[in-house]
Design an enzyme around this catalytic site. Structure first.
Site, PDB file in Angstrom:
ATOM      1  N   ILE A 125       0.833  -1.201   0.000  1.00  0.00           N
ATOM      2  CA  ILE A 125       0.000   0.000   0.000  1.00  0.00           C
ATOM      3  C   ILE A 125       0.870   1.254   0.000  1.00  0.00           C
ATOM      4  O   ILE A 125       0.584   2.225  -0.706  1.00  0.00           O
ATOM      5  CB  ILE A 125      -0.929  -0.007   1.232  1.00  0.00           C
ATOM      6  CG1 ILE A 125      -1.901  -1.192   1.157  1.00  0.00           C
ATOM      7  CG2 ILE A 125      -1.708   1.301   1.322  1.00  0.00           C
ATOM      8  CD1 ILE A 125      -2.730  -1.376   2.407  1.00  0.00           C
ATOM      9  N   TYR A 128      -1.598  -7.214  17.749  1.00  0.00           N
ATOM     10  CA  TYR A 128      -1.805  -6.498  16.487  1.00  0.00           C
ATOM     11  C   TYR A 128      -3.029  -5.583  16.585  1.00  0.00           C
ATOM     12  O   TYR A 128      -2.964  -4.401  16.215  1.00  0.00           O
ATOM     13  CB  TYR A 128      -1.996  -7.502  15.348  1.00  0.00           C
ATOM     14  CG  TYR A 128      -2.308  -6.866  14.015  1.00  0.00           C
ATOM     15  CD1 TYR A 128      -1.339  -6.150  13.326  1.00  0.00           C
ATOM     16  CD2 TYR A 128      -3.580  -6.976  13.438  1.00  0.00           C
ATOM     17  CE1 TYR A 128      -1.622  -5.551  12.104  1.00  0.00           C
ATOM     18  CE2 TYR A 128      -3.871  -6.392  12.221  1.00  0.00           C
ATOM     19  CZ  TYR A 128      -2.894  -5.678  11.553  1.00  0.00           C
ATOM     20  OH  TYR A 128      -3.177  -5.086  10.346  1.00  0.00           O
ATOM     21  N   LYS A 171      -3.371  -1.297  16.420  1.00  0.00           N
ATOM     22  CA  LYS A 171      -4.232  -0.573  15.477  1.00  0.00           C
ATOM     23  C   LYS A 171      -5.228   0.327  16.199  1.00  0.00           C
ATOM     24  O   LYS A 171      -5.577   1.406  15.710  1.00  0.00           O
ATOM     25  CB  LYS A 171      -4.955  -1.575  14.568  1.00  0.00           C
ATOM     26  CG  LYS A 171      -4.012  -2.296  13.597  1.00  0.00           C
ATOM     27  CD  LYS A 171      -3.283  -1.305  12.705  1.00  0.00           C
ATOM     28  CE  LYS A 171      -2.353  -1.971  11.708  1.00  0.00           C
ATOM     29  NZ  LYS A 171      -1.669  -1.007  10.837  1.00  0.00           N
ATOM     30  N   THR A 229      -1.255  -8.083   0.409  1.00  0.00           N
ATOM     31  CA  THR A 229       0.129  -7.637   0.573  1.00  0.00           C
ATOM     32  C   THR A 229       0.946  -8.749   1.237  1.00  0.00           C
ATOM     33  O   THR A 229       0.442  -9.845   1.482  1.00  0.00           O
ATOM     34  CB  THR A 229       0.197  -6.374   1.455  1.00  0.00           C
ATOM     35  OG1 THR A 229      -0.180  -6.712   2.802  1.00  0.00           O
ATOM     36  CG2 THR A 229      -0.722  -5.283   0.929  1.00  0.00           C
TER      37      THR A 229
END
Length: 303
Positions: A59, A178, A182, A215
């Site tokens: 990205i 994780y 975020k 990705t």
């Protein structure tokens, strides 16, 4: 660490991921799947400078490429100089002829001793932003605000912030760590915008959700998930270019001039998790983050 405490964050993360994938599939079937608009859609950005962390791959690379086409001077910030140089070479070739983070890694620490998700996904961005803040304030004007764009994800909806254990020392779960990183990014963005507004700065801060994107971030997921991704990503996942579209929109769209404190998904302002609007939690995370990276907490002067 009990089996239940490990399974709960895992199931939460995969559940939210599945919901996002189904939403993306629905948009594809309805021919509404967002695509990164061509450079001509946005005004040229000649004379402006952008710093893109993780700009050598995925990205981030697509974001760099599109901002360059718009005339911006783009600086790639990353962990590998060789990868950065290669990205520059490829972009220059494409121009002439025509986002940093980790996910679900095993328990390990950065060189500075931080849990890797929290250190790379959150603290690095927190520190870099604060180090650049004076420069950003000087460059912003009433008619052209400087812009700070942070990339989070839908996993923040199931994240839990453990202020007494931000390093996940007591009970480590790669999925929980994780999601926490975020959520921290969303809390940080909202607190940053509050401080910028209180100081009368011509700088805006927004956070974007790129969706589920094909990705290299999935190298640490279960092998079953890797196989499923390999078989179905072409249908269910966004391409890196599509994943970058909301970041590009936030960075250069005239519609976002002067707008800050927004959570953007598919180029649309969207409601983030309820806990992200907790101003006391935002303040406490900011204060603790300053202590962790060793900078003064100027926000203590602002209510």
């Amino acid at each position: 660490m009990s089996l239940l405490s490990a399974l709960v964050p895992l199931l939460r993360v995969y559940r939210i991921g599945l919901l996002v994938i189904l939403h993306q599939l629905r948009r594809r079937l309805l021919f509404l799947r967002p695509r990164c608009p061509p450079a001509a859609v946005f005004p040229t950005q000649n004379g402006k400078v952008a710093i893109v962390t993780g700009g050598a791959k995925g990205i981030g690379y697509q974001t760099v490429k599109h901002l360059t086409r718009l005339g911006m001077h783009v600086i790639i910030a990353g962990n590998s100089e060789n990868e950065g140089q290669e990205a520059v070479r490829k972009i220059q070739e494409e121009t002439l002829t025509g986002k940093a983070g980790v996910m679900m890694v095993p328990e390990r620490k950065t060189e500075d001793g931080f849990e890797e998700h929290f250190g790379l996904n959150y603290l690095g961005h927190f520190l870099l932003t604060n180090l650049l803040l004076d420069t950003l304030k000087q460059s912003g004007t009433h008619s052209h605000n400087a812009r700070i764009i942070t990339v989070s994800s839908a996993t923040h909806y199931v994240g839990e912030l453990h202020l007494n254990d931000l390093q996940s020392r007591c009970s480590y779960s790669p999925h929980g760590a994780y999601a926490q990183s975020k959520l921290a990014l969303v809390l940080f963005t909202y607190r940053l915008q509050h401080l910028l507004t209180a100081n009368g700065s011509h700088v805006t801060a927004n956070v974007v959700d790129p969706g589920v994107v094909n990705t290299e971030l999935y190298k640490h997921v279960f092998w079953v998930i890797k196989v499923a991704k390999w078989m179905t990503a072409w249908l269910f996942f966004k391409t890196p270019e599509e994943g970058a579209s909301t970041s590009i929109y936030a960075a250069v769209s005239p519609e976002m001039e002067g707008a800050g404190g927004c959570y953007l998904y598919n180029e649309t302002r969207t409601k983030s998790a309820d806990v992200a609007y907790d101003e006391e939690l935002q303040r406490r995370l900011w204060t603790e983050s300053c202590k962790m990276v060793g900078i003064s907490d100027e926000s203590s002067r602002v209510p």
